[in-house]
Motif scaffolding. Structure first.
Motif, PDB file in Angstrom:
ATOM      1  N   GLY A 229       0.800  -1.222   0.000  1.00  0.00           N
ATOM      2  CA  GLY A 229       0.000   0.000   0.000  1.00  0.00           C
ATOM      3  C   GLY A 229       0.829   1.266   0.000  1.00  0.00           C
ATOM      4  O   GLY A 229       0.552   2.199  -0.752  1.00  0.00           O
TER       5      GLY A 229
ATOM      6  N   TRP B 152     -11.770   9.654   5.550  1.00  0.00           N
ATOM      7  CA  TRP B 152     -11.906   8.350   4.891  1.00  0.00           C
ATOM      8  C   TRP B 152     -13.076   7.535   5.422  1.00  0.00           C
ATOM      9  O   TRP B 152     -13.580   6.652   4.735  1.00  0.00           O
ATOM     10  CB  TRP B 152     -10.617   7.556   5.036  1.00  0.00           C
TER      11      TRP B 152
ATOM     12  N   ILE C  21     -14.823   4.497   3.429  1.00  0.00           N
ATOM     13  CA  ILE C  21     -14.573   3.118   3.829  1.00  0.00           C
ATOM     14  C   ILE C  21     -15.895   2.405   4.124  1.00  0.00           C
ATOM     15  O   ILE C  21     -16.044   1.215   3.851  1.00  0.00           O
ATOM     16  CB  ILE C  21     -13.619   3.061   5.039  1.00  0.00           C
TER      17      ILE C  21
ATOM     18  N   LEU D 226     -14.567  -1.676   0.351  1.00  0.00           N
ATOM     19  CA  LEU D 226     -13.372  -1.593  -0.498  1.00  0.00           C
ATOM     20  C   LEU D 226     -13.682  -1.856  -1.962  1.00  0.00           C
ATOM     21  O   LEU D 226     -13.117  -1.208  -2.846  1.00  0.00           O
ATOM     22  CB  LEU D 226     -12.296  -2.565  -0.009  1.00  0.00           C
TER      23      LEU D 226
ATOM     24  N   GLU E 134      -6.078  -5.554  -6.109  1.00  0.00           N
ATOM     25  CA  GLU E 134      -5.418  -5.753  -4.814  1.00  0.00           C
ATOM     26  C   GLU E 134      -4.485  -4.591  -4.478  1.00  0.00           C
ATOM     27  O   GLU E 134      -4.386  -4.181  -3.323  1.00  0.00           O
ATOM     28  CB  GLU E 134      -4.665  -7.084  -4.783  1.00  0.00           C
TER      29      GLU E 134
ATOM     30  N   LYS F 100      -6.651  -1.758  -3.318  1.00  0.00           N
ATOM     31  CA  LYS F 100      -7.121  -2.028  -1.949  1.00  0.00           C
ATOM     32  C   LYS F 100      -6.016  -1.743  -0.940  1.00  0.00           C
ATOM     33  O   LYS F 100      -6.270  -1.119   0.096  1.00  0.00           O
ATOM     34  CB  LYS F 100      -7.589  -3.478  -1.822  1.00  0.00           C
ATOM     35  N   SER F 101      -4.810  -2.171  -1.237  1.00  0.00           N
ATOM     36  CA  SER F 101      -3.683  -1.928  -0.331  1.00  0.00           C
ATOM     37  C   SER F 101      -3.437  -0.435  -0.149  1.00  0.00           C
ATOM     38  O   SER F 101      -3.198   0.034   0.967  1.00  0.00           O
ATOM     39  CB  SER F 101      -2.412  -2.590  -0.870  1.00  0.00           C
TER      40      SER F 101
ATOM     41  N   GLU G 198      -6.308   1.079   1.946  1.00  0.00           N
ATOM     42  CA  GLU G 198      -6.130   0.716   3.358  1.00  0.00           C
ATOM     43  C   GLU G 198      -5.005   1.533   3.988  1.00  0.00           C
ATOM     44  O   GLU G 198      -5.120   1.982   5.130  1.00  0.00           O
ATOM     45  CB  GLU G 198      -5.874  -0.782   3.487  1.00  0.00           C
ATOM     46  N   TYR G 199      -3.918   1.719   3.266  1.00  0.00           N
ATOM     47  CA  TYR G 199      -2.795   2.497   3.775  1.00  0.00           C
ATOM     48  C   TYR G 199      -3.219   3.951   4.009  1.00  0.00           C
ATOM     49  O   TYR G 199      -2.921   4.525   5.064  1.00  0.00           O
ATOM     50  CB  TYR G 199      -1.619   2.443   2.786  1.00  0.00           C
TER      51      TYR G 199
ATOM     52  N   SER H 211      -6.209   5.241   4.427  1.00  0.00           N
ATOM     53  CA  SER H 211      -7.346   5.478   5.289  1.00  0.00           C
ATOM     54  C   SER H 211      -7.055   5.301   6.776  1.00  0.00           C
ATOM     55  O   SER H 211      -7.934   5.513   7.605  1.00  0.00           O
ATOM     56  CB  SER H 211      -8.494   4.556   4.885  1.00  0.00           C
ATOM     57  N   LYS H 212      -5.821   4.938   7.104  1.00  0.00           N
ATOM     58  CA  LYS H 212      -5.495   4.719   8.528  1.00  0.00           C
ATOM     59  C   LYS H 212      -4.554   5.780   9.030  1.00  0.00           C
ATOM     60  O   LYS H 212      -3.898   6.461   8.382  1.00  0.00           O
ATOM     61  CB  LYS H 212      -4.862   3.345   8.691  1.00  0.00           C
TER      62      LYS H 212
END
Length: 97
Positions: free
Chosen positions: A24, A52, A56, A60, A86, A89-90, A93-94, A96-97
């Protein structure tokens, strides 16, 4: 013959590397940071969980579909020309945190 075998081995290793999902952060660094680091044209800033959260909540798969078709100033595929679902998605995820 040895040279041909070596070239074939390099080609196979390159292909297998491209098939596996990218990290990500790596996807973000190469393709997403341009807009998501500063929130260009309304893009949610990376690591801004509040921005995000509603995205979210859509899931995804929905977000990946949005990336692939484009939205607002983001062109289809974002700025990543070799990303798989994929990879997207990675990256999501990276960011959004």
């Amino acid at each position: 013959m040895k040279k041909l075998l070596a070239m074939t081995a390099v080609a196979v290793l390159t292909l297998s590397a491209n098939v596996s999902a990218q990290e990500g952060k790596a996807v973000y660094d190469k393709a997403c940071h341009i807009c998501h680091s500063m929130g260009v044209a309304g893009a949610p800033k990376a690591h801004d969980a509040a921005a995000w959260e509603p995205r979210i909540a859509q899931g995804l798969d929905t977000l990946v579909s949005t990336v692939k078709t484009g939205k607002g100033a983001m062109p289809p595929g974002g700025m990543c020309t070799d990303c798989t679902d994929e990879d997207y998605k990675s990256a999501i995820e990276y960011m959004s945190k």
